[in-house]
Design a protein around this motif. Sequence first.
Motif, short mmCIF file in Angstrom:
data_model
loop_
_atom_site.label_atom_id
_atom_site.label_comp_id
_atom_site.label_asym_id
_atom_site.label_seq_id
_atom_site.Cartn_x
_atom_site.Cartn_y
_atom_site.Cartn_z
N ALA A 146 -9.48 -3.83 8.59
CA ALA A 146 -9.11 -2.64 9.36
C ALA A 146 -8.70 -1.49 8.47
CB ALA A 146 -7.96 -2.97 10.31
N GLY A 147 -8.33 -1.72 7.21
CA GLY A 147 -7.89 -0.59 6.39
C GLY A 147 -7.95 -0.90 4.93
N CYS A 148 -8.18 0.12 4.12
CA CYS A 148 -8.12 -0.02 2.69
C CYS A 148 -7.87 1.35 2.11
CB CYS A 148 -9.41 -0.62 2.13
SG CYS A 148 -10.85 0.41 2.39
N ALA B 169 -6.84 -7.92 9.68
CA ALA B 169 -5.96 -6.89 9.12
C ALA B 169 -6.57 -6.25 7.90
CB ALA B 169 -4.61 -7.52 8.76
N SER C 28 -15.25 -1.18 5.65
CA SER C 28 -14.16 -0.92 4.71
C SER C 28 -14.59 -1.09 3.26
CB SER C 28 -12.97 -1.83 5.00
OG SER C 28 -13.34 -3.19 4.92
N THR D 104 -3.81 -2.58 0.12
CA THR D 104 -4.43 -2.18 1.37
C THR D 104 -3.39 -1.47 2.25
OG1 THR D 104 -5.94 -4.04 1.31
CG2 THR D 104 -5.58 -3.03 3.45
N THR D 105 -3.81 -0.41 2.90
CA THR D 105 -2.90 0.34 3.76
C THR D 105 -3.52 0.50 5.14
OG1 THR D 105 -3.81 2.55 3.32
CG2 THR D 105 -2.21 1.68 1.74
N THR D 106 -2.73 1.01 6.06
CA THR D 106 -3.22 1.20 7.43
C THR D 106 -4.04 2.48 7.57
OG1 THR D 106 -1.13 2.29 8.01
CG2 THR D 106 -1.29 -0.07 8.43
N THR D 107 -4.07 3.31 6.54
CA THR D 107 -4.86 4.54 6.56
C THR D 107 -6.03 4.37 5.60
OG1 THR D 107 -2.86 5.86 6.97
CG2 THR D 107 -4.83 7.04 6.25
#
Length: 300
Positions: free
Chosen positions: A17-19, A14, A68, A271-274
């Motif tokens: 996959a995004g930051c 997880a 990332s 951390t975000t999904t975008t």
Amino acid sequence: MRRPWCVGIVLGVALLAGCGDPASRPGSAPPGTPAASATTHQRAPAPPRGEARPAPARPPTVLYLGDSLAMEAQRVLGQEVRRELRADYSSAPYSGTTLCDYLEGTGARSLVPAADKAAALVRRLRPDFVVLQFWGNSWGYTPCMGGITHDASPRKYYARYAADMERLGDQIEAAHGGIRIVWVLQGPDPITPDRIRRVNDLYERRAAASGDLVADAGAAVSAAGARHSWVRHLPCTSFERAHPPYCTEPGRDRAALHRADDPLHFCLAPTTTTPKPCPVRSPGILRIAREITATLRAAR
């Protein structure tokens, strides 16, 4: 961390996959970026009469690729190399990736589109330096690894990683003669400590055999005398003391490298999904960017 390391694999997928932060604006600098250094610029002495004055060094062209960690650091590194080296700078990181994602010839089994493959970008931009920063995705998050993971088979993982390094380096060098590759050595792995030691060793061996460069940015986010032991905080540097927002706990003279809920990334924003560049001042990111910049400066 509040959770035991035994859940590290699920957490790591997880996290890698995004930051970034959705509030960040493309092209904008994070607030409070330190001002340019107060270096005094003096006129070079005139050459003896009749001798030509040496031509000034041409500013380098730099391309930054990675996962990332590069995604969150790309804006700060751009600011550093532009200010310190007057560099022409481009970046195309993709979160969750590993070396094979930037290889040409992987087809659809990749998180990087064809136009942003390493060799394709090198042919188009013709940079002097390509900086490659990969933590070393070890969980099979990207399909180009074909399901090979460090947890299931360390031997297969390292063999595949070494092969991908050679192939990627060869593709980059074939795309533009005279290019210099910079392999960024990574900081400690909190889940499998020996993995980063071995991945960094692969980077150094490739550099020694091929005339590439290494930037030991990982040492800048490691404790003195404990290069591969993970820490959340380090003592503030003199630069961070002079720029108080980077010395995040001045009363204890220490700077935070990671958030309490994210032991892998160095951005102090959630951390975000975008995935986007880090929008806040983060000591770890600046330390990494300054070390990469120093390596590029020394190589000119």
